[in-house]
Write a protein that holds these residues in place. Sequence first.
Motif, PDB file in Angstrom:
ATOM      1  N   CYS A 133    -104.646  17.352   1.950  1.00 46.64           N
ATOM      2  CA  CYS A 133    -103.373  16.701   2.269  1.00 46.64           C
ATOM      3  C   CYS A 133    -102.907  17.068   3.680  1.00 46.64           C
ATOM      4  CB  CYS A 133    -102.299  17.085   1.251  1.00 46.64           C
ATOM      5  SG  CYS A 133    -102.547  16.404  -0.393  1.00 46.64           S
ATOM      6  N   VAL A 134    -102.975  18.341   4.008  1.00 45.00           N
ATOM      7  CA  VAL A 134    -102.565  18.799   5.335  1.00 45.00           C
ATOM      8  C   VAL A 134    -103.453  18.176   6.413  1.00 45.00           C
ATOM      9  CG1 VAL A 134    -102.433  20.831   6.842  1.00 45.00           C
ATOM     10  CG2 VAL A 134    -101.509  20.937   4.522  1.00 45.00           C
ATOM     11  N   ALA A 187    -101.656  17.993  -5.608  1.00 44.31           N
ATOM     12  CA  ALA A 187    -101.384  18.597  -4.307  1.00 44.31           C
ATOM     13  C   ALA A 187    -100.609  17.591  -3.467  1.00 44.31           C
ATOM     14  CB  ALA A 187    -102.694  18.960  -3.616  1.00 44.31           C
ATOM     15  N   SER A 188     -99.779  18.108  -2.579  1.00 44.90           N
ATOM     16  CA  SER A 188     -99.020  17.216  -1.706  1.00 44.90           C
ATOM     17  C   SER A 188     -98.547  17.979  -0.477  1.00 44.90           C
ATOM     18  CB  SER A 188     -97.818  16.623  -2.447  1.00 44.90           C
ATOM     19  OG  SER A 188     -96.897  17.631  -2.789  1.00 44.90           O
ATOM     20  N   HIS A 212    -106.659  23.344  -6.491  1.00 39.97           N
ATOM     21  CA  HIS A 212    -105.343  23.046  -5.949  1.00 39.97           C
ATOM     22  C   HIS A 212    -105.281  23.371  -4.454  1.00 39.97           C
ATOM     23  CE1 HIS A 212    -101.004  22.613  -5.785  1.00 39.97           C
ATOM     24  NE2 HIS A 212    -100.968  23.774  -5.189  1.00 39.97           N
ATOM     25  N   GLU A 213    -105.741  24.552  -4.088  1.00 40.45           N
ATOM     26  CA  GLU A 213    -105.698  24.967  -2.681  1.00 40.45           C
ATOM     27  C   GLU A 213    -106.550  24.045  -1.812  1.00 40.45           C
ATOM     28  OE1 GLU A 213    -106.938  28.776   0.066  1.00 40.45           O
ATOM     29  OE2 GLU A 213    -106.474  29.114  -2.055  1.00 40.45           O
ATOM     30  N   LEU A 214    -107.710  23.688  -2.306  1.00 34.53           N
ATOM     31  CA  LEU A 214    -108.592  22.781  -1.576  1.00 34.53           C
ATOM     32  C   LEU A 214    -107.909  21.430  -1.347  1.00 34.53           C
ATOM     33  CD1 LEU A 214    -111.509  21.959  -0.580  1.00 34.53           C
ATOM     34  CD2 LEU A 214    -111.822  21.125  -2.904  1.00 34.53           C
ATOM     35  N   LEU A 215    -107.284  20.897  -2.370  1.00 37.40           N
ATOM     36  CA  LEU A 215    -106.628  19.599  -2.253  1.00 37.40           C
ATOM     37  C   LEU A 215    -105.376  19.676  -1.378  1.00 37.40           C
ATOM     38  CD1 LEU A 215    -107.160  18.239  -5.858  1.00 37.40           C
ATOM     39  CD2 LEU A 215    -108.429  17.688  -3.773  1.00 37.40           C
ATOM     40  N   GLU A 216    -104.692  20.816  -1.382  1.00 34.53           N
ATOM     41  CA  GLU A 216    -103.570  21.011  -0.451  1.00 34.53           C
ATOM     42  C   GLU A 216    -104.087  20.921   0.980  1.00 34.53           C
ATOM     43  OE1 GLU A 216    -100.222  21.478  -0.724  1.00 34.53           O
ATOM     44  OE2 GLU A 216    -100.203  21.403  -2.913  1.00 34.53           O
ATOM     45  N   ASN A 217    -105.250  21.534   1.232  1.00 36.72           N
ATOM     46  CA  ASN A 217    -105.845  21.480   2.569  1.00 36.72           C
ATOM     47  C   ASN A 217    -106.216  20.050   2.954  1.00 36.72           C
ATOM     48  OD1 ASN A 217    -105.583  24.232   2.990  1.00 36.72           O
ATOM     49  ND2 ASN A 217    -107.612  24.682   2.183  1.00 36.72           N
ATOM     50  N   ASP A 259     -96.547  11.572   7.352  1.00 36.77           N
ATOM     51  CA  ASP A 259     -95.659  12.678   6.971  1.00 36.77           C
ATOM     52  C   ASP A 259     -95.833  13.068   5.508  1.00 36.77           C
ATOM     53  OD1 ASP A 259     -94.480  13.212   9.394  1.00 36.77           O
ATOM     54  OD2 ASP A 259     -92.615  12.143   8.949  1.00 36.77           O
ATOM     55  N   LYS A 260     -96.142  12.105   4.665  1.00 40.04           N
ATOM     56  CA  LYS A 260     -96.251  12.345   3.227  1.00 40.04           C
ATOM     57  C   LYS A 260     -97.659  12.005   2.756  1.00 40.04           C
ATOM     58  CE  LYS A 260     -91.611  12.549   2.486  1.00 40.04           C
ATOM     59  NZ  LYS A 260     -91.005  13.041   3.680  1.00 40.04           N
ATOM     60  N   VAL A 261     -98.285  12.953   2.060  1.00 44.71           N
ATOM     61  CA  VAL A 261     -99.614  12.738   1.484  1.00 44.71           C
ATOM     62  C   VAL A 261     -99.649  13.459   0.140  1.00 44.71           C
ATOM     63  CG1 VAL A 261    -102.107  13.050   1.780  1.00 44.71           C
ATOM     64  CG2 VAL A 261    -100.662  12.687   3.798  1.00 44.71           C
ATOM     65  N   ALA A 262    -100.224  12.807  -0.847  1.00 44.79           N
ATOM     66  CA  ALA A 262    -100.371  13.427  -2.166  1.00 44.79           C
ATOM     67  C   ALA A 262    -101.726  13.060  -2.761  1.00 44.79           C
ATOM     68  CB  ALA A 262     -99.257  12.977  -3.109  1.00 44.79           C
TER      69      ALA A 262
END
Length: 185
Positions: free
Chosen positions: A8-9, A36-37, A1-6, A18-21
Amino acid sequence: HELLENVCVAISDALGFDKVAVQLLDQGDGFHHTIASVGFAEDENIGSSLNADELESLLQPQFDVSGCFLIEHADARQLLPERPAGYRSQRDGRGPYAWQNHWLFVPLQDRRGRRIGYIWADDPVDRLRPSPARLQILRAFANQATTALEQAAQFEEIQNAYEHHRALIDASPVAIVDFDLEGRV
């Protein structure tokens, strides 16, 4: 989850969305779920999950640009007429190169070529449809995310095998005896 949040960022920062998921396929129910988003408010409607067949319907060759699928809203609605309304772009532009509530998907595939999910990006800061060069970079981000997911899965398999092996050793009725150099117990 944390990796995929990174991931997205990074996509948001580097490519100006502005929006990525990241949505991954759940083999149990056949739907893609947001893992993640970035950029979404907690109560914001990002739409209902796509099932595997719906995603395949959208990934038509005529929409493929550098390994990403950029689809005009009207075309997406025509391909999925029964789909309820979901997220509506907040950063539509004007002019011939404008972003107009487009649908942008980047498929994620494992090494065997099986589709495991997709990255969805929306609301470009510049309000323009992304160029092929920008989409090529987005594809590279998706490839890195897929590699990271596969490595995380392999690490988890190794950890599970180690824990299983450790449990077998701990449960073994055979006592481990330490002999000194002269053979005495």
